[in-house]
Enzyme design. Structure first.
Site, short mmCIF file in Angstrom:
data_model
loop_
_atom_site.label_atom_id
_atom_site.label_comp_id
_atom_site.label_asym_id
_atom_site.label_seq_id
_atom_site.Cartn_x
_atom_site.Cartn_y
_atom_site.Cartn_z
N ASP A 1 41.47 23.92 40.62
CA ASP A 1 40.81 25.11 41.13
C ASP A 1 40.33 25.86 39.90
O ASP A 1 40.42 25.37 38.78
CB ASP A 1 41.81 25.92 41.98
CG ASP A 1 41.09 26.84 42.95
OD1 ASP A 1 41.68 27.18 43.98
OD2 ASP A 1 39.94 27.21 42.66
C1 GLC Z 1 38.21 29.80 43.84
C2 GLC Z 1 38.80 29.22 45.10
C3 GLC Z 1 38.23 27.88 45.49
C4 GLC Z 1 36.76 27.84 45.15
C5 GLC Z 1 36.62 27.93 43.64
C6 GLC Z 1 35.14 27.97 43.21
O1 GLC Z 1 39.22 30.27 42.98
O2 GLC Z 1 40.23 29.14 45.14
O3 GLC Z 1 38.45 27.71 46.89
O4 GLC Z 1 36.16 26.64 45.62
O5 GLC Z 1 37.30 29.04 43.09
O6 GLC Z 1 34.57 29.16 43.64
#
Ligand code: GLC
Length: 751
Positions: A274
């Site tokens: 993430d």
């Molecule tokens: C965020 C979220 C994830 C998302 C990513 C990109 O922290 O947890 O669901 O796809 O960053 O935005």
């Protein structure tokens, strides 16, 4: 003279190098084998490929990093080897990119589809697949390669800020819905990223929090939806979760990302993190664990990978395996294939799909005395509540979508020809804060209107969990005052009150639902919201959605309520920027005890007979259905075939969701009174029409996880198969016999 000789020598050297290069051009991805490409890569190039490219403040290899402004992430290009940039966009409710760009007046709006919870509420994987196809097409036509969806963390507690992006409290409903979404998106030749793997069930300090979970709860609940989705739909990528599980960071867990995800479940794509902040995790551990890509990526991480290899902390074989896994996905991307995207997806067609899907995701929770449908267009409507004029079409955070227009409820009703009270419209125009309606004013409206509609709205999102206090889980005093006065005034004149719940998550309803004659739950329905709601209110569409989670009487009735970042003074912790209050040793902050184990949702409420306001799987229709001729037989290859005849016994056509629960025989393991094992939905049945719905499940699906032996066990004995309209509304039951017990061991524990 000396200079001339040097120049000549330099020219000769250069000619020699060019000659050599022309004779041995670098292997090109897609022409040479992936192994040949890898063998030609430098250590620096391998490291660069594994580190996301989008946060860098410079052009990447001559590629304009901002080709798609506000896209979530990109992978690095390595032009000399024919490796292109690839693009990763959020999210579960549609493509999340900037709607405008410098240097052009063309716009890049996207479709806000119904939020994930609403899609799951259709209990119609075929319809979810269609939504996935549309989301995938929009991503394709806007030049994206992977959609960072679906997000499928289990609804452990209604206060989780991101529940709108997730499907349910039940892992079978989660897994089947996710599979449909993944297959739909990937049918366009773009990838998905199943997230957040795993047990990311709160937003409060999500990057540091340790989810402490029993092996049984992990296997039966928190991993099970991911397992079904991976085995059935093969997502191109997985996004590891920020948090830890039992002390190990998901993105550093070899057991989670290799032993379980790959060795047990057969996943064959790549794993990305993430959007982790730098320095939280160890990059060598992550790559060894089977987390190939670091998102969003920082330049320092490239150096960290190179250093880890040079210092022997990361085997080059592990690095090469990670690069191989990424390249095996990259060669499937539209960008690699040179797809000429139009930047012009069919938004009108996608809006129609949104409306159709939302129509089947709306849930009718109450309809006393056939208050609904409002079939008479001359009905004069008094429309109360900010949400009536300013709908929450979706939730907040990375799951947002930049749509050009949202159809509000007032517009949807006007589109049908209803006349709305003008004074109320002017009062609510631009109103952001709910206002109390006095008894006197409510009486005025009750005089000149035929029916009252009151919209209660809630929003939540990424970074922050909700609060179990008035104004969030509970109605606030203004909302209560509004509802009470409108209800008294209209009921005093024999007129009806309809409540609309425009929310992405559960709220308290037991204390006030008697004030309403009808309650409609359109969740956060996307761009066509107002039209969808009007479709249901007028009966153009007969509601067929059902709840995918339990709606309790009180927040504290929920088993996880005391083990969630919410203190007993009714305040929840702010996640995100409030960094100084992080304490690794503080309950619900540094770690969260999943003390309730498997007792989540209906598994708990039905087993212990705890009253609820609305049960899992519940939803009304404008018609009624009977269930008859239940049959269950063991077909080929251990597949149980369960069928039941559903008849429309009412006066209008409609669709019915059939839920199949199984009660296991007495066992030394404590088991829920019943568990969902399959579900299906009829087509549109005319009054009097019947359809036999056939559902399947396997003997393995009946297993429970035995922690002591670290294995799945299906006990021999007599099981009860229930065909149900909700978790507490069993219509037909059939006993089946499992002749001999079976055991399936698993390869590891997450301890
Ligand atoms: C965020 C979220 C994830 C998302 C990513 C990109 O922290 O947890 O669901 O796809 O960053 O935005």
């Amino acid at each position: 003279m000396k200079i001339r000789i040097a120049t000549i020598a330099g020219a000769v050297l250069m000619a020699g190098m060019l000659h050599a290069q022309n004779n041995n051009p670098a292997p090109q991805l897609g022409k040479a084998s992936i192994d040949e490409v890898i063998s030609a890569m430098t250590l620096e190039e391998k490291a660069k490929l594994l580190v996301g490219d989008h946060e860098f403040d410079y052009y990447v290899n001559g590629t304009v990093k901002d080709e798609i402004p506000d896209i979530a992430g990109t992978s690095a290009a390595i032009p000399r080897l024919g490796i292109p940039v690839t693009y990763y966009t959020d999210g579960p409710a549609g493509v999340n990119i900037a709607p405008t760009r410098k240097g052009t007046d063309k716009t890049f709006y996207c479709t806000a589809f119904p939020v994930a919870t609403m899609l799951a509420s259709t209990w119609n994987p075929g319809l979810v697949h269609q939504v996935g196809e549309a989301i995938g097409n929009e991503a394709l036509e806007y030049g994206c390669d992977v959609v960072l969806a679906p997000a499928i963390n289990l609804h452990r507690n209604p206060l989780c800020g991101r529940n709108f992006e997730y499907y349910s409290e039940d892992p079978v409903l989660i897994g089947k819905t996710a599979s449909a979404m993944i297959s739909g998106i990937q049918s366009n030749g773009v990838g998905t990223s199943l997230k957040h793997f795993a047990a990311n069930n709160q937003e409060t300090f999500r990057r540091e929090n340790d989810s402490r979970i029993s092996q049984r709860a992990l296997r039966e609940l928190y991993l099970r939806g991911f397992e079904i989705a991976v085995r059935e739909s093969h997502p191109w990528t997985i996004m590891s979760a920020y948090n830890l599980i039992n002390g190990t960071a998901c993105s550093e867990s070899y057991k989670l990302l290799t032993t379980i995800l790959r060795d047990e479940w057969g996943f064959n794509g790549f794993v990305m993190t993430d959007w982790v902040r730098l320095q939280i995790r160890d990059i060598a551990t992550q790559i060894h664990a089977g987390n190939e890509m670091m998102m969003p990526g920082y330049p320092e991480q490239i150096d960290q990978v190179v250093a880890a290899v040079k210092e022997g902390r990361l085997a080059e074989a592990d690095l090469d395996l990670a690069v191989k896994r990424m390249l095996e996905v990259i060669v499937r991307t539209p960008r690699f294939k040179g797809y000429k995207f139009s930047n012009d997806p069919d938004l009108a067609a996608h809006a129609e799909i949104t409306r159709t899907a939302a129509n089947e995701g709306i849930i009718l929770l109450k309809n006393e005395g056939s208050t609904l449908p409002l079939s008479d267009k001359s009905t004069k409507i008094a429309l109360f509540g900010c949400g009536s004029y300013d709908l929450f079409a979706g939730g907040l955070g990375s799951g947002e979508v930049n749509a050009a227009k949202i159809v509000n409820i007032d517009e949807g009703l006007r589109n049908y020809g209803f006349s709305l009270n003008k004074e109320l419209e002017s009062i609510y125009q631009g109103m952001k804060q709910e206002i109390g309606i006095s008894p006197k004013y409510a009486a005025l409206r009750a005089e000149d209107s035929d029916v009252a509609i009151v919209t209660i709205r809630r929003n939540a999102g990424e970074y922050v969990d909700r609060r179990a206090i008035k104004g969030d889980f509970y109605l606030d005093d203004v909302e209560t005052y509004l509802l009470k006065n409108v209800s008294e005034a209209f009921h005093a004149r024999g007129k009806k009150v309809i409540v609309i719940l425009n929310t992405g998550g559960v709220i308290e309803t037991a204390s006030w639902k008697d004030l309403a004659d009808a309650i409609v739950l359109p969740w956060q329905p996307g761009v066509e919201g107002g039209n969808t709601i009007a479709d249901i209110l007028t009966g153009k569409v007969n509601p067929s959605g059902k709840l995918t989670m339990t709606w309790p009487v009180e927040y504290m009735d929920i088993p996880s309520s005391k083990n969630f970042p919410y203190d007993f003074e009714g305040n929840s912790w702010k996640a995100g920027p409030v960094r100084d209050s992080f304490d690794p040793n503080k309950r619900n902050i540094g770690f969260t005890e999943y003390e309730e184990g498997i007792w989540v949702g209906y598994r708990y409420f039905s087993t212990y007979k705890i009253p609820v306001s609305f049960p899992f799987g519940y939803g009304l229709s404008y018609t009624t259905f009977s269930y008859s001729e239940p049959k269950v037989r063991l077909g080929k290859k251990g597949l149980w075939e369960a069928s039941v005849k559903v008849t429309n016994t009412g006066s209008v056509s409609g669709k019915e969701v059939v839920e199949l629960y199984v009660t296991a025989p007495e066992s030394k393991m404590e088991k829920p009174v019943r568990e969902l094992k399959a579900f299906g939905k009829t087509g549109e049945l005319a009054p009097g029409e019947s359809q036999t719905v056939t559902l399947t499940f396997t003997t393995d699906d009946l297993a429970s996880f035995d922690e002591a032996r670290n294995c799945w066990v299906t006990d021999a004995g007599t099981y009860e198969v229930h065909f149900a309209a909700s978790s507490d509304d069993l219509r037909q039951s059939v006993p089946i016999k499992v002749r001999k017990s079976s055991v399936r061991t698993v390869l590891t524990k997450l301890d």
